[in-house]
Structures are given as structure tokens and as C-alpha cells.
Design an enzyme around this catalytic site. Structure first.
Site, PDB file in Angstrom:
ATOM      1  N   ALA A 123       0.810  -1.158   0.050  1.00  0.00           N
ATOM      2  CA  ALA A 123       0.073   0.229  -0.033  1.00  0.00           C
ATOM      3  C   ALA A 123       0.896   1.355   0.023  1.00  0.00           C
ATOM      4  O   ALA A 123       0.256   2.412  -0.374  1.00  0.00           O
ATOM      5  CB  ALA A 123      -0.975  -0.085   1.311  1.00  0.00           C
ATOM      6  N   THR A 124       1.946   1.279   0.597  1.00  0.00           N
ATOM      7  CA  THR A 124       2.871   2.249   0.671  1.00  0.00           C
ATOM      8  C   THR A 124       3.137   2.839  -0.818  1.00  0.00           C
ATOM      9  O   THR A 124       2.990   3.909  -1.314  1.00  0.00           O
ATOM     10  CB  THR A 124       4.243   2.003   1.276  1.00  0.00           C
ATOM     11  N   GLN A 179      -6.563  -1.165   5.194  1.00  0.00           N
ATOM     12  CA  GLN A 179      -7.128  -1.852   6.379  1.00  0.00           C
ATOM     13  C   GLN A 179      -8.512  -2.211   6.068  1.00  0.00           C
ATOM     14  O   GLN A 179      -8.785  -2.851   7.219  1.00  0.00           O
ATOM     15  CB  GLN A 179      -7.351  -0.807   7.607  1.00  0.00           C
ATOM     16  N   SER A 227      -3.516  -3.784   0.125  1.00  0.00           N
ATOM     17  CA  SER A 227      -2.044  -4.149   0.852  1.00  0.00           C
ATOM     18  C   SER A 227      -2.439  -5.759   1.179  1.00  0.00           C
ATOM     19  O   SER A 227      -3.580  -5.889   1.790  1.00  0.00           O
ATOM     20  CB  SER A 227      -1.610  -3.449   2.137  1.00  0.00           C
ATOM     21  N   ALA A 228      -1.611  -6.648   1.008  1.00  0.00           N
ATOM     22  CA  ALA A 228      -1.900  -8.022   1.153  1.00  0.00           C
ATOM     23  C   ALA A 228      -1.867  -8.505   2.648  1.00  0.00           C
ATOM     24  O   ALA A 228      -2.673  -8.960   3.265  1.00  0.00           O
ATOM     25  CB  ALA A 228      -1.250  -9.008   0.304  1.00  0.00           C
ATOM     26  N   HIS A 229      -0.729  -7.987   3.175  1.00  0.00           N
ATOM     27  CA  HIS A 229      -0.226  -8.594   4.404  1.00  0.00           C
ATOM     28  C   HIS A 229      -0.916  -7.991   5.687  1.00  0.00           C
ATOM     29  O   HIS A 229      -0.944  -8.366   6.793  1.00  0.00           O
ATOM     30  CB  HIS A 229       1.104  -8.261   4.850  1.00  0.00           C
ATOM     31  N   THR A 270       9.309  -7.072 -13.123  1.00  0.00           N
ATOM     32  CA  THR A 270       8.599  -8.401 -13.204  1.00  0.00           C
ATOM     33  C   THR A 270       7.457  -8.611 -12.066  1.00  0.00           C
ATOM     34  O   THR A 270       7.758  -8.447 -10.956  1.00  0.00           O
ATOM     35  CB  THR A 270       9.650  -9.359 -13.323  1.00  0.00           C
ATOM     36  N   CYS A 292       4.438   1.954  11.830  1.00  0.00           N
ATOM     37  CA  CYS A 292       5.344   2.915  11.137  1.00  0.00           C
ATOM     38  C   CYS A 292       5.917   4.081  12.124  1.00  0.00           C
ATOM     39  O   CYS A 292       6.559   4.891  11.484  1.00  0.00           O
ATOM     40  CB  CYS A 292       4.553   3.056   9.639  1.00  0.00           C
TER      41      CYS A 292
HETATM   42  C1  PLP Z   1      -0.245  -0.805   6.615  1.00  0.00           C
HETATM   43  C2  PLP Z   1      -0.778   0.472   5.757  1.00  0.00           C
HETATM   44  C3  PLP Z   1      -0.109   0.868   4.875  1.00  0.00           C
HETATM   45  C4  PLP Z   1       1.270   0.367   4.165  1.00  0.00           C
HETATM   46  O1  PLP Z   1       0.981  -0.635   3.786  1.00  0.00           O
HETATM   47  P1  PLP Z   1       2.166  -1.697   3.075  1.00  0.00           P
HETATM   48  O2  PLP Z   1       1.653  -2.868   2.364  1.00  0.00           O
HETATM   49  O3  PLP Z   1       2.708  -2.019   4.546  1.00  0.00           O
HETATM   50  O4  PLP Z   1       3.073  -0.847   2.432  1.00  0.00           O
HETATM   51  C5  PLP Z   1      -0.663   2.112   4.304  1.00  0.00           C
HETATM   52  N1  PLP Z   1      -2.019   2.619   4.804  1.00  0.00           N
HETATM   53  C6  PLP Z   1      -2.523   2.032   5.712  1.00  0.00           C
HETATM   54  C7  PLP Z   1      -3.695   2.649   6.337  1.00  0.00           C
HETATM   55  C8  PLP Z   1      -1.932   0.895   6.471  1.00  0.00           C
HETATM   56  O5  PLP Z   1      -2.535   0.445   7.386  1.00  0.00           O
END
Ligand code: PLP
Length: 411
Positions: free
Chosen positions: A78-79, A186, A206-208, A244, A330
């Protein structure tokens, strides 16, 4: 550290463990002699096989968030998606205007790009939420200017779980001609996400945060919007994101999102029950305040300030037994009170003396009860060290804004 003695994990808002089925499929791809091809290779079956996997994952992500597959651009998370959305659009539309609107409670992955854009000559308005963390659409309408090109507002806040009314926000941006970017990192698995119906122009994923792997995410882009790419190379992802594509990573994200949307409503009800149990347990300590709206929030997060203790001492005291955070992962390396809680009007002291509990799929009642017991014991102990509690109770809470009924617990 002895893994058996690992603390109870209640920090699922910072990251989640990869679902076992997802991890198994990813490992299979990594070990396969048939699925390792470059998805961009068109000259042989190895490439075709990998490409089919990537496109299936794209469909799965699209289905989970209400977009079409063609609108999904893979990123590293997501970053990166936020950076591509912000820098990519304002760069493309730089002749149309140089004003951006965002909110003070956004993730650093939106705020930091905005700060950088200010250094490069763009103007940024940072909207202030109300005491519950909610943005007033009328305030946004008032902040829009002729030269506003982009509005960036998150869906679910990563510190307090508050959900913004994206539909109302998009209906203000659309007629004005400002693009709406939504950081929905989120959201998936916690509440419904509908890219098309909410009228969003760009959305970060974001996947994680949803039981997928780290290092993969996506930017969903409506065909209405143009973007300038930020990196150049082999022209992958329609040249919006060269490099890639990591087959095993995107397959992991696709499966994780499919799983999250299939179990979303029952799982959210279960989490809501656990969250109530946690809050009820914590209120028994007394002198605790809940941060953020209760009505407009996902139950996966509970953010609580503890009056009469020092935040850093509390975090250190619970650390051997409980994995929680104050603020987001973060920013938690900075010894600063949460800027999100300060934006809600909380004092520095109460913002600092806060814990963010993130509940997740593996969380059970026993984890909640253990967390309540640990936090209660440590808060009481720290208050005793500080000379007893309540001491100056009324005075200490007087700087708390608009505490809605039921949001403050009596000691
Ligand atoms: C975790 C998070 C991000 C960053 O996502 P990454 O995939 O770790 O780069 C950005 N925005 C929000 C709201 C998040 O919770």
C-alpha cells in the site's frame, strides 16, 4: 526468546500472519518447475502458465473490492500504491492545478508523500476530523478549490478503526472534478469495499493486513484517471509499474482476498463480540477512555487511553506478555504521542498513554481475557507507583473533548 513463552499477539492492525492455505500455495509456486516462468514471457508455455496465475489473482482481488481486473495494478504494497496514486496523478495533471486535500489522520504513507509534494511546490490542505475521528463532508466541500486535483482520504483508519463515509466524500469530489484516492489498506476482510459503487478513482490495497504475504499490494485505478508512472523499465502493468510481477506474491494476495471476502461478515461478528469483551474488561480498571467513534468503526481495532499512567512505562510493562502498540507500527519508533489521537483533540498525555489493540482471525476469548488481566494489573501497579489513583481525577479528564455517553468509564 522461547517461542512457547511468546506474548499474546494483539497487533493485527500492523500485520497478520499468512493464512496457511495461502502460504502452501505460494510455496508450491516457488518450488514448481512449471510455474516459475516470467509472466511477461509470451514466447513459451512457462510464461503463459505464470501469466494465467497472475491474471487469476487479478480477478480475485478485483472481485473482493468491486473493481474490474483491468483496473488492478500490482505494487509492492500500500505504501507504493499510495506513492503511485499521489505522485502519479499530480504529475500527470500538474497543468490543471497544484492543490491536494487530505486529512491529519492519514497513514504516514500518504502524509509523507504530501509533505514531499509541498516541498516540490504543491499546496496541501490537511482536514481536521472531529473528536471521534470522523471527517465532515461539508468541511471537505469548503476546502475544495478551483486548482484542487486530488483528494486523498483513507477508508479504515489504522490506529482507531474509524471508517470514513467514502460515498459522501466521492459525491463531493466528483462534480468538482477532483480525483478521489482512498487508502483502503485496512479495509479488506473488515468491512465491505466497493470501488465502483463508492465512486472512487484510485484505491490502495495491501496483502499483509489481510492474511496475505508482505511485499505485495495493488493500486486500483479507474479508466477515468491518467497517471504518470514513477518507475520505468519493461513496461509491465501497462507501463504504470515496470518490473517483473512476482507470481507467488500476487497469487498469495489473490487467495488471501478471496478468503477474506468469503468469511468477512461472520468473522466480523465474532471479532465484534471479542472487542466488546475486551472493552468491558478494560473499563473495569477505571479511568480509561476509548479513542474514536464507536458507531462508525470496524471492531478489529480498539484504541484506549489510560489516565494516570505514562504511556512508555505501560507499553514496557505489558511487553513481555502482550504484543500491542501505541500508535501505528510505522511511527511507533518515534517517541512521540500519536498524531492521530492528537488530531482528535486528545491531550499529549492521554495520546501518549494509549494502547492500540488489534484483533484478528486467530484471536480467541482466552487472548482477550489474558490481555485484560495483564493490562489491568500493570495499570493499577503503575498508578500506585505514581502515588495512587484517582488523584486530581476530574482535573485530569477535563481536557478530553466531547466524551460521548458511555465512552468514559468511571473509576
Ligand atoms: C499498513 C498500511 C499501509 C502500508 O502498507 P504496506 O503494504 O505495508 O506498504 C498504508 N496505509 C494504511 C492505512 C496501512 O494500514
Amino acid at each position: 526468546m522461547n517461542p512457547a513463552a511468546f506474548p499474546v499477539y494483539l497487533d493485527y492492525a500492523s500485520t497478520t500472519p499468512v493464512d496457511a492455505g495461502v502460504a502452501a500455495r505460494m510455496a508450491e509456486i516457488l518450488l514448481s518447475q512449471k510455474e516459475f516462468g516470467n509472466p511477461a514471457s509470451v514466447s513459451h508455455d512457462y510464461g503463459d502458465v505464470a501469466n494465467a496465475l497472475v491474471e487469476e489473482a487479478r480477478e480475485q482481488v478485483a472481485a473482493a473490492v468491486g473493481s474490474t481486473a483491468a483496473q488492478v495494478i500490482w505494487t509492492s504494497g500500500a505504501t507504493e500504491a499510495n506513492n503511485l496514486a499521489l505522485f502519479g496523478t499530480v504529475q500527470y495533471y500538474r497543468e490543471r492545478g497544484r492543490h491536494i486535500i487530505t486529512a491529519r489522520t492519514e497513514h504516514k504513507a500518504v502524509l509523507d508523500p504530501c509533505r514531499e509534494l509541498e516541498r516540490r511546490g504543491w499546496a496541501v490542505t490537511y482536514l481536521k476530523p472531529d473528536g471521534e475521528g470522523l471527517l465532515d463532508p461539508a468541511q471537505l466541500a469548503g476546502a475544495l478549490r478551483k486548482d484542487t486535483v486530488l483528494v486523498s482520504i483513507m477508508h479504515v483508519n489504522n490506529e482507531i478503526g474509524v471508517v470514513q463515509d467514502i460515498g459522501a466524500i466521492s459525491s463531493i469530489c466528483r462534480p468538482h472534478g477532483a480525483w478521489l484516492h482512498v487508502d483502503a489498506a485496512q479495509s479488506v476482510g473488515k468491512c465491505p469495499v466497493d470501488f465502483a459503487n463508492l465512486g472512487i478513482d484510485l484505491m490502495s490495497l495491501s496483502a499483509h493486513k489481510a492474511y496475505g504475504p508482505k511485499g505485495v499490494g495493488a493500486l486500483v485505478v479507474s479508466p477515468r484517471v491518467h497517471l504518470s508512472p514513477l518507475q520505468f523499465g519493461g513496461g509491465q502493468e501497462r507501463a504504470f509499474r515496470a518490473g517483473t510481477v512476482a507470481t507467488h506474491q500476487v497469487v498469495g494476495m489473490g487467495l488471501a482476498f478471496k478468503l477474506a471476502s468469503s468469511m468477512s461478515s461472520t468473522e466480523t461478528a465474532r471479532i465484534a463480540q471479542l472487542q466488546r469483551r475486551l472493552w468491558e474488561g478494560l473499563t473495569r480498571i477505571g479511568g480509561v477512555l476509548r479513542n474514536g467513534s464507536v458507531a462508525h468503526a470496524v471492531p478489529h481495532l480498539l484504541n484506549v487511553s489510560f489516565d494516570g499512567v505514562e504511556g512508555e512505562s505501560l507499553l514496557a510493562a505489558v511487553r513481555p506478555h502482550l504484543a500491542v502498540s501505541t500508535g501505528s507500527a510505522c511511527t511507533s519508533s518515534l517517541a512521540e504521542p500519536s498524531y492521530v489521537l492528537r488530531a482528535l483533540g486528545r491531550s499529549d498525555r492521554l495520546s501518549e498513554a494509549s494502547l492500540r489493540f488489534g484483533l484478528g482471525r486467530p484471536t480467541r476469548e482466552g487472548d482477550i481475557d489474558a490481555a485484560v488481566a495483564i493490562v489491568s494489573r500493570e495499570v493499577v501497579r503503575l498508578r500506585q507507583i505514581a502515588g495512587g489513583y484517582p488523584k486530581g481525577w476530574g482535573a485530569k479528564l477535563s481536557n478530553v473533548p466531547s466524551a460521548a455517553p458511555g465512552r468514559t468509564a468511571a473509576p
